[in-house]
Scaffold this active site. Structure first.
Site, PDB file in Angstrom:
ATOM      1  N   PHE A 112       0.862  -1.186   0.000  1.00 49.21           N
ATOM      2  CA  PHE A 112       0.000   0.000   0.000  1.00 49.21           C
ATOM      3  C   PHE A 112       0.894   1.231   0.000  1.00 49.21           C
ATOM      4  CE2 PHE A 112      -4.657   0.560   1.330  1.00 49.21           C
ATOM      5  CZ  PHE A 112      -5.106  -0.364   0.412  1.00 49.21           C
ATOM      6  N   ASP A 206     -21.515  13.916  13.118  1.00 53.78           N
ATOM      7  CA  ASP A 206     -22.382  14.326  14.245  1.00 53.78           C
ATOM      8  C   ASP A 206     -21.650  14.299  15.590  1.00 53.78           C
ATOM      9  OD1 ASP A 206     -24.071  13.970  12.110  1.00 53.78           O
ATOM     10  OD2 ASP A 206     -25.270  12.388  13.022  1.00 53.78           O
ATOM     11  N   GLN A 225      -8.093  14.413   4.048  1.00 58.34           N
ATOM     12  CA  GLN A 225      -7.443  13.593   3.021  1.00 58.34           C
ATOM     13  C   GLN A 225      -8.221  13.578   1.711  1.00 58.34           C
ATOM     14  OE1 GLN A 225      -6.708   9.087   3.431  1.00 58.34           O
ATOM     15  NE2 GLN A 225      -4.702  10.040   3.315  1.00 58.34           N
ATOM     16  N   HIS A 227      -8.320  11.522  -1.549  1.00 55.51           N
ATOM     17  CA  HIS A 227      -7.833  10.229  -2.050  1.00 55.51           C
ATOM     18  C   HIS A 227      -7.509  10.370  -3.533  1.00 55.51           C
ATOM     19  CE1 HIS A 227      -7.708   6.001  -3.095  1.00 55.51           C
ATOM     20  NE2 HIS A 227      -7.781   5.683  -1.811  1.00 55.51           N
ATOM     21  N   LEU A 237     -15.139   5.773  -4.531  1.00 59.53           N
ATOM     22  CA  LEU A 237     -13.733   5.417  -4.333  1.00 59.53           C
ATOM     23  C   LEU A 237     -13.316   4.223  -5.177  1.00 59.53           C
ATOM     24  CD1 LEU A 237     -11.200   5.884  -2.454  1.00 59.53           C
ATOM     25  CD2 LEU A 237     -12.031   3.925  -1.190  1.00 59.53           C
ATOM     26  N   GLU A 240      -7.064   2.052  -3.136  1.00 57.55           N
ATOM     27  CA  GLU A 240      -5.609   2.078  -3.312  1.00 57.55           C
ATOM     28  C   GLU A 240      -5.088   0.674  -3.641  1.00 57.55           C
ATOM     29  OE1 GLU A 240      -3.685   4.725  -0.640  1.00 57.55           O
ATOM     30  OE2 GLU A 240      -2.059   3.323  -0.259  1.00 57.55           O
ATOM     31  N   ARG A 271      -0.633   9.284  -0.060  1.00 56.40           N
ATOM     32  CA  ARG A 271      -1.815   9.800  -0.775  1.00 56.40           C
ATOM     33  C   ARG A 271      -1.731  11.297  -1.068  1.00 56.40           C
ATOM     34  NH1 ARG A 271      -6.643   6.360   2.200  1.00 56.40           N
ATOM     35  NH2 ARG A 271      -6.120   4.435   1.109  1.00 56.40           N
ATOM     36  N   HIS A 335     -12.054  12.375   1.162  1.00 52.36           N
ATOM     37  CA  HIS A 335     -12.152  10.980   1.582  1.00 52.36           C
ATOM     38  C   HIS A 335     -12.157  10.772   3.088  1.00 52.36           C
ATOM     39  CE1 HIS A 335     -11.594   6.686   1.516  1.00 52.36           C
ATOM     40  NE2 HIS A 335     -10.374   6.746   2.019  1.00 52.36           N
ATOM     41  N   ARG A 370      -2.971  10.399   6.462  1.00 50.46           N
ATOM     42  CA  ARG A 370      -3.117   9.004   6.896  1.00 50.46           C
ATOM     43  C   ARG A 370      -2.612   8.054   5.818  1.00 50.46           C
ATOM     44  NH1 ARG A 370      -6.960   4.980   5.788  1.00 50.46           N
ATOM     45  NH2 ARG A 370      -8.533   6.329   4.871  1.00 50.46           N
ATOM     46  N   SER A 375      -6.529   3.343   8.873  1.00 50.30           N
ATOM     47  CA  SER A 375      -7.736   3.793   9.554  1.00 50.30           C
ATOM     48  C   SER A 375      -8.480   2.617  10.174  1.00 50.30           C
ATOM     49  CB  SER A 375      -8.656   4.519   8.586  1.00 50.30           C
ATOM     50  OG  SER A 375      -9.885   4.697   9.210  1.00 50.30           O
TER      51      SER A 375
HETATM   52  C1  LIG Z   1     -15.293   4.012   0.506  1.00 54.70           C
HETATM   53  C2  LIG Z   1     -14.307   3.938   1.649  1.00 54.70           C
HETATM   54  C3  LIG Z   1     -13.313   2.970   1.642  1.00 54.70           C
HETATM   55  C4  LIG Z   1     -12.397   2.900   2.693  1.00 54.70           C
HETATM   56  N1  LIG Z   1     -11.430   1.921   2.653  1.00 54.70           N
HETATM   57  C5  LIG Z   1     -10.555   1.820   3.691  1.00 54.70           C
HETATM   58  C6  LIG Z   1      -9.572   0.780   3.723  1.00 54.70           C
HETATM   59  O1  LIG Z   1      -9.519  -0.081   2.842  1.00 54.70           O
HETATM   60  N2  LIG Z   1      -8.718   0.757   4.754  1.00 54.70           N
HETATM   61  C7  LIG Z   1      -8.750   1.660   5.780  1.00 54.70           C
HETATM   62  O2  LIG Z   1      -7.944   1.571   6.707  1.00 54.70           O
HETATM   63  N3  LIG Z   1      -9.690   2.639   5.785  1.00 54.70           N
HETATM   64  C8  LIG Z   1     -10.592   2.737   4.771  1.00 54.70           C
HETATM   65  N4  LIG Z   1     -11.535   3.729   4.796  1.00 54.70           N
HETATM   66  C9  LIG Z   1     -11.704   4.534   6.007  1.00 54.70           C
HETATM   67  C10 LIG Z   1     -12.409   3.692   7.080  1.00 54.70           C
HETATM   68  O3  LIG Z   1     -13.321   2.816   6.469  1.00 54.70           O
HETATM   69  C11 LIG Z   1     -13.170   4.546   8.086  1.00 54.70           C
HETATM   70  O4  LIG Z   1     -12.343   5.571   8.569  1.00 54.70           O
HETATM   71  C12 LIG Z   1     -13.612   3.691   9.272  1.00 54.70           C
HETATM   72  O5  LIG Z   1     -14.306   2.545   8.830  1.00 54.70           O
HETATM   73  C13 LIG Z   1     -14.478   4.490  10.220  1.00 54.70           C
HETATM   74  O6  LIG Z   1     -15.002   3.614  11.191  1.00 54.70           O
HETATM   75  P1  LIG Z   1     -15.779   4.185  12.456  1.00 54.70           P
HETATM   76  O7  LIG Z   1     -16.156   3.003  13.264  1.00 54.70           O
HETATM   77  O8  LIG Z   1     -14.961   5.245  13.079  1.00 54.70           O
HETATM   78  O9  LIG Z   1     -17.065   4.910  11.863  1.00 54.70           O
HETATM   79  P2  LIG Z   1     -18.231   4.423  10.864  1.00 54.70           P
HETATM   80  O10 LIG Z   1     -18.012   3.077  10.323  1.00 54.70           O
HETATM   81  O11 LIG Z   1     -18.414   5.533   9.906  1.00 54.70           O
HETATM   82  O12 LIG Z   1     -19.492   4.328  11.828  1.00 54.70           O
HETATM   83  C14 LIG Z   1     -20.079   5.460  12.409  1.00 54.70           C
HETATM   84  C15 LIG Z   1     -21.263   5.015  13.233  1.00 54.70           C
HETATM   85  O13 LIG Z   1     -21.762   6.111  13.987  1.00 54.70           O
HETATM   86  C16 LIG Z   1     -23.168   6.128  13.932  1.00 54.70           C
HETATM   87  N5  LIG Z   1     -23.616   7.505  14.132  1.00 54.70           N
HETATM   88  C17 LIG Z   1     -23.098   8.633  13.577  1.00 54.70           C
HETATM   89  N6  LIG Z   1     -23.783   9.707  14.003  1.00 54.70           N
HETATM   90  C18 LIG Z   1     -24.737   9.261  14.844  1.00 54.70           C
HETATM   91  C19 LIG Z   1     -25.769   9.897  15.595  1.00 54.70           C
HETATM   92  N7  LIG Z   1     -25.963  11.214  15.552  1.00 54.70           N
HETATM   93  N8  LIG Z   1     -26.575   9.118  16.340  1.00 54.70           N
HETATM   94  C20 LIG Z   1     -26.418   7.770  16.377  1.00 54.70           C
HETATM   95  N9  LIG Z   1     -25.453   7.127  15.683  1.00 54.70           N
HETATM   96  C21 LIG Z   1     -24.626   7.867  14.928  1.00 54.70           C
HETATM   97  C22 LIG Z   1     -23.500   5.564  12.578  1.00 54.70           C
HETATM   98  O14 LIG Z   1     -24.808   5.044  12.549  1.00 54.70           O
HETATM   99  C23 LIG Z   1     -22.439   4.485  12.431  1.00 54.70           C
HETATM  100  O15 LIG Z   1     -22.887   3.301  13.039  1.00 54.70           O
HETATM  101  C24 LIG Z   1     -12.468   3.814   3.747  1.00 54.70           C
HETATM  102  C25 LIG Z   1     -13.468   4.774   3.768  1.00 54.70           C
HETATM  103  C26 LIG Z   1     -14.363   4.857   2.715  1.00 54.70           C
HETATM  104  C27 LIG Z   1     -15.395   5.957   2.748  1.00 54.70           C
END
Ligand SMILES: Cc1cc2nc3c(=O)[nH]c(=O)nc-3n(C[C@H](O)[C@H](O)[C@H](O)COP(=O)(O)OP(=O)(O)OC[C@H]3O[C@@H](n4cnc5c(N)ncnc54)[C@H](O)[C@@H]3O)c2cc1C
Length: 556
Positions: A112, A206, A225, A227, A237, A240, A271, A335, A370, A375
């Site tokens: 990567f 939020d 970031q 991407h 997306l 990568e 990136r 991203h 990052r 992540s």
């Molecule tokens: C398309 C894409 C591909 C990616 N690919 C990679 C990868 O291959 N490798 C990597 O390391 N990273 C990758 N990333 C980044 C990574 O996926 C995210 O940073 C990470 O999954 C975030 O996880 P999280 O648990 O912090 O939040 P999230 O998975 O975004 O979850 C947030 C949660 O909070 C809840 N929530 C939010 N606001 C409220 C509210 N007001 N009330 C109640 N619930 C709420 C939502 O319902 C959800 O359940 C990618 C991101 C994207 C967008």
């Protein structure tokens, strides 16, 4: 009122990982505004980093991460993540994660960007999907209470400590208080501040906004970031992993232009470096319709079908290109949020009883930029650690004390005012204006002039946000009302991004100022802290933690 020992807000990887760390006998609950399996984590494609190969080392992973962060990451936090990461990956495997395998049956790892060893573990190009489902199985096994499709409107702060939250059951429209001895925010990123974005519609930051309004500082918000490989109109997306598997980037003249910008790492530079190179090519007239091309043809049909099936489907569906036969037009797109709620390495925020983990937090392991695959690791390591610390803190806590009704009344009034408004602008138009202003002027390259444009645009948009009309007056599943609340979060965060970016007069990581093109360690080797104030974000600064990696020039 509901009450639990530990309350987790967010059902993505960080939130679910925190929840399953809590042993039976402790009352843990999880709230999510969507079904947990619809969290953005499910969309993660390329993989998750950890030094699990005996020929690799966590120190090498730590160095790559520090360098990738352009020395803005806190090195103590990076060391924790890289050292503990391998055990967390093995724990995921034992839970049943279906990682892709190499010929010997070990977890396969792909190269990567900016990594000195192929250390990204993956499940084809659907890694997030594989991991989130495994985590959900564990959550069901753990029988944790989940408030599914409940929208949290604010945190309850009493006596300076976090005591729970106010949340709306989206199905009935009723508001209630959920009290807790410890609250872990795991609400994900704010990608939708920009339009287009790779992020799901629900990624409206939020939790960051709630913590900010409650007095916690947001850190390094100017670090956004972009991407390098996203589809033009939709922002979708293209992982990568496509470059990790050997994809080339070419310009309109058919040149592999990365040779000019990163002679050693080429397409697998960090990136920020690749996105700037693409933008330069496009700005200097060597792009095609504001894009450059991602060429996978030489990988061959077999490899594309096996390792990048989702990428192929996305390219066929959204731009009508089959990457087996033709290169995909791509460009840099918004991203990921490196910034977020400031925490220590145990997820503690500045508010007692309030933790944050995952993309909503800034520990800070990503600093100015990052690395791909870090992540998902951040969500797993710091989701787990936040729960571990919360468990120690609440020991013997008992049932949380009831909290005052005023919190509920305050949010109820706010929502009723919104519902009662008869005229105003529709939400979508204002959200679009915000996203476009940010994409236009707070993008890959920044200047004082452009950032001041953005600041003016935000001043004009703020009152529009506060006077939107919600035409749907019903209580049951009122998604329009939710959008109005989300829009006000996006607005808060946009302001912190622009103010942080205007103040930081240097170029570091993803923050590239054309008017201050070099990194300035003498004045800017420091974190930006943004505090909410009646006149907008108030900035303070904090030193970066340096353990053993002294800042050096960064080349790839
Ligand atoms: C398309 C894409 C591909 C990616 N690919 C990679 C990868 O291959 N490798 C990597 O390391 N990273 C990758 N990333 C980044 C990574 O996926 C995210 O940073 C990470 O999954 C975030 O996880 P999280 O648990 O912090 O939040 P999230 O998975 O975004 O979850 C947030 C949660 O909070 C809840 N929530 C939010 N606001 C409220 C509210 N007001 N009330 C109640 N619930 C709420 C939502 O319902 C959800 O359940 C990618 C991101 C994207 C967008």
């Amino acid at each position: 009122m509901f009450a639990h020992d530990i309350l987790i807000i967010g059902g993505g990887l960080a939130g679910m990982r925190a929840a399953i760390e809590v042993p039976p006998g402790i009352d843990v609950a999880l709230v999510s505004k969507v079904h947990p399996l619809r969290s953005h984590s499910v969309a993660a494609q390329g993989g998750i980093n950890a030094a699990i190969n005996p020929r690799d080392s966590w120190e090498s992973h730590a160095f790559d991460t520090v360098k990738g962060s352009d020395y803005l990451g806190d090195q103590d936090a990076i060391e924790v993540m890289c050292e503990e990461g391998p055990q967390d990956i093995l724990a995921l495997e034992r839970m049943g994660a279906i990682f892709s395998r190499d010929a010997d049956g070990h977890i396969a790892q792909r190269p990567f960007g900016a990594a000195s060893f192929p250390r990204t573990c993956y499940a084809a190009d659907r890694t997030g999907h594989a991991l989130l489902h495994v985590m959900y199985e564990q959550l069901l096994k753990r029988r944790a209470k989940t408030y599914e499709e409940w929208y949290v409107t604010s945190l309850v702060i009493e006596g300076g400590a976090c005591r729970g939250c106010v949340a709306m059951n989206i199905f009935t429209g009723e508001l209630d208080v959920i009290a807790a001895n410890a609250v872990i925010l795991a609400t994900g990123g704010y990608g939708r501040v920009f339009a287009p974005s790779t992020n799901a519609l629900i990624n409206t930051g939020d939790g960051m906004s709630m913590a900010y309004r409650a007095g916690a500082p947001l850190m390094d918000m100017e670090m956004v970031q972009f991407h390098p490989t996203t589809l033009k109109r939709t922002g979708i997306l293209i992982s990568e992993g496509a470059r990790g598997e050997g994809g080339y980037l070419i310009n309109a003249k058919g040149e592999r232009f990365m040779a000019k910008y990163a002679p050693n790492k080429l397409e697998l530079a960090s990136r920020d470096v690749v996105s700037r190179a693409e933008q330069d090519e496009i700005d200097e007239g060597r792009g095609i319709n504001d894009c450059v091309l991602l060429d996978l043809r030489h990988l061959g049909r077999q490899k594309i079908l096996e390792r990048l099936p989702q990428i192929r489907e996305l390219a066929i569906t959204y731009v009508g290109v089959d990457p087996i036969e033709a290169p995909i037009p791509i460009r840099p797109g918004a991203h990921y949020s490196m910034g977020g709620i400031k925490t220590d390495t145990w997820g503690r925020t500045s508010i007692p009883g309030l933790y944050a983990a995952g993309e909503c937090a800034c520990v800070s392991v990503h600093g100015g930029n990052r690395l791909g695959g870090n992540s998902l690791l951040d969500t797993i390591v710091f989701g787990r650690r936040s729960a571990q610390h919360a468990l120690r803190q609440i020991r013997g806590g008992g049932t949380p004390e009831p909290v005052g009704r005023e919190h509920l009344e305050r949010d109820r009034e706010r929502i009723e005012r919104l519902r009662a408004r008869r005229s105003g602008e529709r939400i979508a138009a204002v959200r679009e204006a915000l996203g476009q202003a940010m994409s236009e002027d707070v993008s890959v390259f920044r200047t004082r002039e452009r950032l001041e444009n953005a600041r003016r645009a935000l001043r004009e948009i703020r009152p529009r946000v506060e006077s939107v009309v919600v035409q749907d007056k019903s209580r049951v599943f009122n998604t329009e009302l939710i959008s109005a609340l989300e829009l006000s979060c996006l607005m808060d965060l946009a302001e912190t991004i622009v103010e942080g970016a205007l103040a930081r007069e240097e170029s570091r990581g993803a923050h590239a100022r054309r008017d201050f093109p070099t990194r300035d360690d003498a004045n800017w080797l420091k974190h930006t802290l943004a505090y909410a104030s009646p006149s907008g974000p108030r900035l303070e600064y904090l030193p970066v933690t340096v353990t053993k990696y002294l800042p050096k020039e960064r080349t790839y």
